[in-house]
Design an enzyme around this catalytic site. Structure first.
Site, mmCIF file in Angstrom:
data_model
loop_
_atom_site.group_PDB
_atom_site.id
_atom_site.type_symbol
_atom_site.label_atom_id
_atom_site.label_comp_id
_atom_site.label_asym_id
_atom_site.label_seq_id
_atom_site.Cartn_x
_atom_site.Cartn_y
_atom_site.Cartn_z
ATOM 1 N N LYS A 87 0.853 -1.193 0.000
ATOM 2 C CA LYS A 87 0.000 0.000 0.000
ATOM 3 C C LYS A 87 0.887 1.241 0.000
ATOM 4 O O LYS A 87 1.711 1.431 0.910
ATOM 5 C CB LYS A 87 -0.889 -0.056 1.251
ATOM 6 C CG LYS A 87 -2.179 0.696 1.146
ATOM 7 C CD LYS A 87 -3.038 0.343 2.355
ATOM 8 C CE LYS A 87 -4.320 1.109 2.376
ATOM 9 N NZ LYS A 87 -5.023 0.938 3.656
HETATM 10 C C1 E4P Z 1 -8.261 2.101 3.410
HETATM 11 O O1 E4P Z 1 -7.545 1.230 2.996
HETATM 12 C C2 E4P Z 1 -8.170 2.707 4.738
HETATM 13 O O2 E4P Z 1 -7.539 1.802 5.599
HETATM 14 C C3 E4P Z 1 -9.509 2.986 5.345
HETATM 15 O O3 E4P Z 1 -10.567 2.563 4.536
HETATM 16 C C4 E4P Z 1 -9.650 4.327 5.962
HETATM 17 O O4 E4P Z 1 -10.924 4.393 6.559
HETATM 18 P P1 E4P Z 1 -11.308 5.498 7.630
HETATM 19 O O5 E4P Z 1 -11.524 6.788 6.918
HETATM 20 O O6 E4P Z 1 -12.591 4.978 8.241
HETATM 21 O O7 E4P Z 1 -10.180 5.571 8.615
#
Ligand code: E4P
Length: 218
Positions: A87
């Site tokens: 990522k």
């Molecule tokens: C995506 O990969 C992120 O980990 C995640 O969806 C972020 O979500 P949030 O805005 O609820 O923290």
């Protein structure tokens, strides 16, 4: 549509996996910290545990922000397990790294995407997944779903193979709207997935069927 769960909690991952509808997992440094997973060794071991549990794509986020650091970290993560997806943040050095990983055959998830232009760059760099954060856009009184529609339109115009991974999903309506908009994947909390089960007419109908069965077989 693929369902990923957005957590580093092994119990929740196992529950979604047992349901039989889980296609992968996304994590981020905040989610790892929330589970009390700290220190490089523990973090890497935890990624392997998740991969072994789901045997499906698991996004593991780099914390470097320079090209050399992202590449070094990403290659280490990718060597951990065949299911690791590296990522990478949507920054200039991240875009260069996406192209590098693409050319090396390493799967990537471009994270922290908030505009169609960023999604276009991620696709051109060869990202496997692009993660538009719809919940965080809604949080600031904008329309997260509009971003999904625009990215879908752009990717379809040119046949980009990058998968739209709708992230920052918070509830069941986000999932349904993403499905209508043609997102390839959604990642959300366990509650957003199990929330899809609920309908009062199902509960009322089942109660009646079971009551009538009991009466007929008394
Ligand atoms: C995506 O990969 C992120 O980990 C995640 O969806 C972020 O979500 P949030 O805005 O609820 O923290």
């Amino acid at each position: 549509m693929k369902f990923f769960i957005d957590t580093a909690n092994l119990d929740q991952i196992a529950e979604a996996h047992d349901l039989g509808v889980l296609d992968g997992v996304t994590t981020n440094p905040s989610l790892m910290a929330k589970e009390g997973i700290t220190g490089e060794k523990n973090i890497l071991e935890h990624y392997v545990k998740i991969c072994e549990l789901v045997k499906a794509p698991v996004s593991a986020e780099v914390i470097s922000t320079d090209f050399g650091g992202i590449v070094k970290e990403g290659e280490r993560l990718a060597e951990l397990h065949e299911h690791i997806v590296v990522k990478v943040p949507m920054i200039k050095e991240g875009v260069k790294a996406l192209k590098y990983f693409h050319d090396k055959g390493i799967s990537t998830n471009c994270t922290l995407v908030f505009s169609p232009g960023q999604a276009l760059l991620a696709a051109k760099a060869g990202a496997t997944y692009v993660s538009p954060f719809i919940g965080r856009i809604d949080d600031i009184s904008s329309d997260g779903m509009d971003l999904i529609h625009k990215i879908r339109h752009i990717y379809d115009n040119y046949g980009y193979e990058t998968q739209i991974l709708a992230a920052s999903v918070r509830h069941t309506m986000h999932i349904m709207d993403c499905a209508m908009a043609g997102a390839d994947v959604m990642t959300g909390p366990l509650s957003s997935i199990t929330g899809l089960l609920k309908h009062p007419l199902t509960d009322i109908g089942l109660e009646k069927f079971l009551d009538d069965y009991k009466k007929g077989n008394a």
